[in-house]
Design a protein around this motif. Structure first.
Motif, PDB file in Angstrom:
ATOM      1  N   LYS A  40     -37.223  25.766 -73.515  1.00  0.00           N
ATOM      2  CA  LYS A  40     -38.736  26.574 -73.841  1.00  0.00           C
ATOM      3  C   LYS A  40     -39.655  25.911 -72.942  1.00  0.00           C
ATOM      4  CE  LYS A  40     -38.209  27.533 -78.704  1.00  0.00           C
ATOM      5  NZ  LYS A  40     -38.626  26.981 -80.054  1.00  0.00           N
ATOM      6  N   PHE A  41     -39.729  24.724 -72.709  1.00  0.00           N
ATOM      7  CA  PHE A  41     -40.718  23.962 -71.829  1.00  0.00           C
ATOM      8  C   PHE A  41     -40.185  23.638 -70.351  1.00  0.00           C
ATOM      9  CE2 PHE A  41     -41.838  22.856 -76.231  1.00  0.00           C
ATOM     10  CZ  PHE A  41     -43.259  23.416 -76.129  1.00  0.00           C
ATOM     11  N   THR A  42     -39.386  24.348 -69.897  1.00  0.00           N
ATOM     12  CA  THR A  42     -38.668  24.046 -68.519  1.00  0.00           C
ATOM     13  C   THR A  42     -38.677  25.333 -67.967  1.00  0.00           C
ATOM     14  OG1 THR A  42     -37.409  22.093 -69.409  1.00  0.00           O
ATOM     15  CG2 THR A  42     -36.623  23.186 -67.284  1.00  0.00           C
ATOM     16  N   ARG A  43     -39.292  25.470 -66.874  1.00  0.00           N
ATOM     17  CA  ARG A  43     -39.485  26.942 -66.067  1.00  0.00           C
ATOM     18  C   ARG A  43     -38.263  26.855 -65.110  1.00  0.00           C
ATOM     19  NH1 ARG A  43     -45.313  26.654 -66.252  1.00  0.00           N
ATOM     20  NH2 ARG A  43     -46.135  28.333 -67.298  1.00  0.00           N
ATOM     21  N   LYS A  44     -37.925  25.744 -64.429  1.00  0.00           N
ATOM     22  CA  LYS A  44     -36.963  25.746 -63.534  1.00  0.00           C
ATOM     23  C   LYS A  44     -36.333  24.279 -63.446  1.00  0.00           C
ATOM     24  CE  LYS A  44     -40.377  24.481 -59.723  1.00  0.00           C
ATOM     25  NZ  LYS A  44     -40.897  24.990 -58.446  1.00  0.00           N
ATOM     26  N   GLY A  45     -35.171  24.066 -63.071  1.00  0.00           N
ATOM     27  CA  GLY A  45     -34.503  22.698 -62.832  1.00  0.00           C
ATOM     28  C   GLY A  45     -33.165  22.479 -63.467  1.00  0.00           C
ATOM     29  N   GLU A  46     -33.283  21.384 -64.492  1.00  0.00           N
ATOM     30  CA  GLU A  46     -31.901  21.135 -64.951  1.00  0.00           C
ATOM     31  C   GLU A  46     -32.129  20.892 -66.454  1.00  0.00           C
ATOM     32  OE1 GLU A  46     -30.053  19.236 -60.921  1.00  0.00           O
ATOM     33  OE2 GLU A  46     -30.925  17.852 -62.868  1.00  0.00           O
ATOM     34  N   LYS A  63     -32.070  15.722 -71.892  1.00  0.00           N
ATOM     35  CA  LYS A  63     -33.156  15.517 -70.700  1.00  0.00           C
ATOM     36  C   LYS A  63     -33.429  16.764 -69.764  1.00  0.00           C
ATOM     37  CE  LYS A  63     -34.192  12.076 -66.900  1.00  0.00           C
ATOM     38  NZ  LYS A  63     -33.441  10.924 -66.315  1.00  0.00           N
ATOM     39  N   ASP A  64     -34.700  17.147 -69.663  1.00  0.00           N
ATOM     40  CA  ASP A  64     -35.181  18.194 -68.884  1.00  0.00           C
ATOM     41  C   ASP A  64     -36.064  17.674 -67.846  1.00  0.00           C
ATOM     42  OD1 ASP A  64     -37.971  18.599 -69.626  1.00  0.00           O
ATOM     43  OD2 ASP A  64     -37.180  18.486 -71.629  1.00  0.00           O
ATOM     44  N   THR A  65     -36.365  18.894 -66.924  1.00  0.00           N
ATOM     45  CA  THR A  65     -37.138  19.029 -65.884  1.00  0.00           C
ATOM     46  C   THR A  65     -38.330  19.723 -66.069  1.00  0.00           C
ATOM     47  OG1 THR A  65     -35.934  20.585 -64.716  1.00  0.00           O
ATOM     48  CG2 THR A  65     -35.277  18.071 -64.243  1.00  0.00           C
ATOM     49  N   GLY A  66     -38.968  19.665 -67.198  1.00  0.00           N
ATOM     50  CA  GLY A  66     -39.972  20.546 -67.775  1.00  0.00           C
ATOM     51  C   GLY A  66     -41.344  19.859 -67.445  1.00  0.00           C
TER      52      GLY A  66
END
Length: 309
Positions: A40-46, A63-66
């Protein structure tokens, strides 16, 4: 993940086998919640799911890139339906962080963890993780089961999980509460969202109303039609309370024993959460129930989409 073109990566640090005793259904629920929040909180990445061994414990995390979380907003993370302050968060998820993170923290504590921790840098990303005690051999596993009090995952719990595409189309909710004002408030919230409501005054009346719905309402086109698709029940009631209702519904020998049950309580007690989950509860809300709580529950269990204003 596919819709946002995000990379989904699993990291196990070369571990060949992870030995720990847990409740598969609840552990899966926690991971789904953490992964869903990351998406939900990540537009792009991993999005990374990471498992590492640290002494006599395993650390499991997402873990996110958000967008990351500001320091001033971290205190809201484990509060029920806390809305993060930054406008960017709300644009990504205007339902708030949901009850999931708070409930997930309670679940992992019941499973022997010290709780969910968060590391985050605003504009960079977040890492949510928790620990579970490791067991070394079969004897340790037996001792761990005895000390934790965890029950084996029963096949009946697996049977009541229905994929979203197989859910029936009935927009009908059973409300159970001995307080007429509480019934009125929840009924208005649900009817405002075009849901039909069946009301009951306690657990005994709720079970009667649920079973009679098979004759009272025609089935939809789905072979798995349950007539009622959600039960919202008060916890403390005379005669038969919310826990009794859960036991009665899960004991039915019909498709209705798969209906999601959300208890509503005036008290935030971890022992109530643990008891509810062991009996077959799906979630718990706390009074006074708010509009955004209803939206999140309907979204999670009935694929409800909140209309844009």
């Amino acid at each position: 993940v596919q819709m946002k073109s995000l990379d989904f990566i699993f990291e196990d640090s070369g571990l060949n086998l992870c030995n720990f005793v847990s409740d598969q259904l609840r552990l899966t629920q926690v991971l789904i919640n953490l992964i869903s929040n990351a998406i939900k909180f990540t537009r792009k990445g991993e999005i990374h799911v990471i498992i590492t061994r640290q002494g006599n414990k395993y650390q499991i995390g997402v873990k996110d890139t958000g967008v990351g979380i500001k320091e001033s907003d971290r205190a809201k993370l484990f509060k029920e339906f806390g809305m993060l302050g930054a406008e960017e968060y709300n644009n990504l998820n205007n339902h708030g962080i949901g009850l999931g993170l708070m409930i997930s923290d309670s679940i992992v504590k019941c499973l022997g963890s010290s709780g969910i921790s968060c590391e985050s840098e605003y504009g960079v990303g977040s890492f949510f993780y928790f620990d579970l005690p490791a067991v070394e051999d079969s004897a340790d596993q037996d001792r761990s089961k005895e000390s934790s009090g965890l029950q084996e995952l029963q096949i009946t719990q697996l049977k009541r999980t229905i994929e979203p595409e197989k859910r029936c189309e009935c927009q009908r909710v059973l409300l159970v509460d001995d307080n007429e004002y509480n019934l009125l408030v929840l009924r208005r919230m649900l009817q405002k969202r075009s849901f039909e409501v069946i009301e009951a005054c306690d657990g005994e009346d709720g079970l009667i109303k649920l079973q009679s719905s098979n004759d009272q309402y025609p089935p939809c086109s789905n072979d798995l039609c349950r007539r009622v698709n959600l039960i919202l029940s008060d916890l403390n009631m005379p005669r038969r309370d919310g826990f009794d209702l859960i036991k009665d519904v899960r004991g039915l020998q019909t498709i209705q024993n798969t209906i999601p049950i959300v208890l509503v309580s005036a008290f935030d007690r971890q022992e109530d959460i643990m008891t509810g989950f062991k009996l077959g509860m799906d979630d718990m809300l706390y009074k006074p129930v708010k509009e955004e709580q209803i939206d999140a529950v309907l979204s999670q269990y009935l694929s409800y989409i909140k209309p844009n204003k």
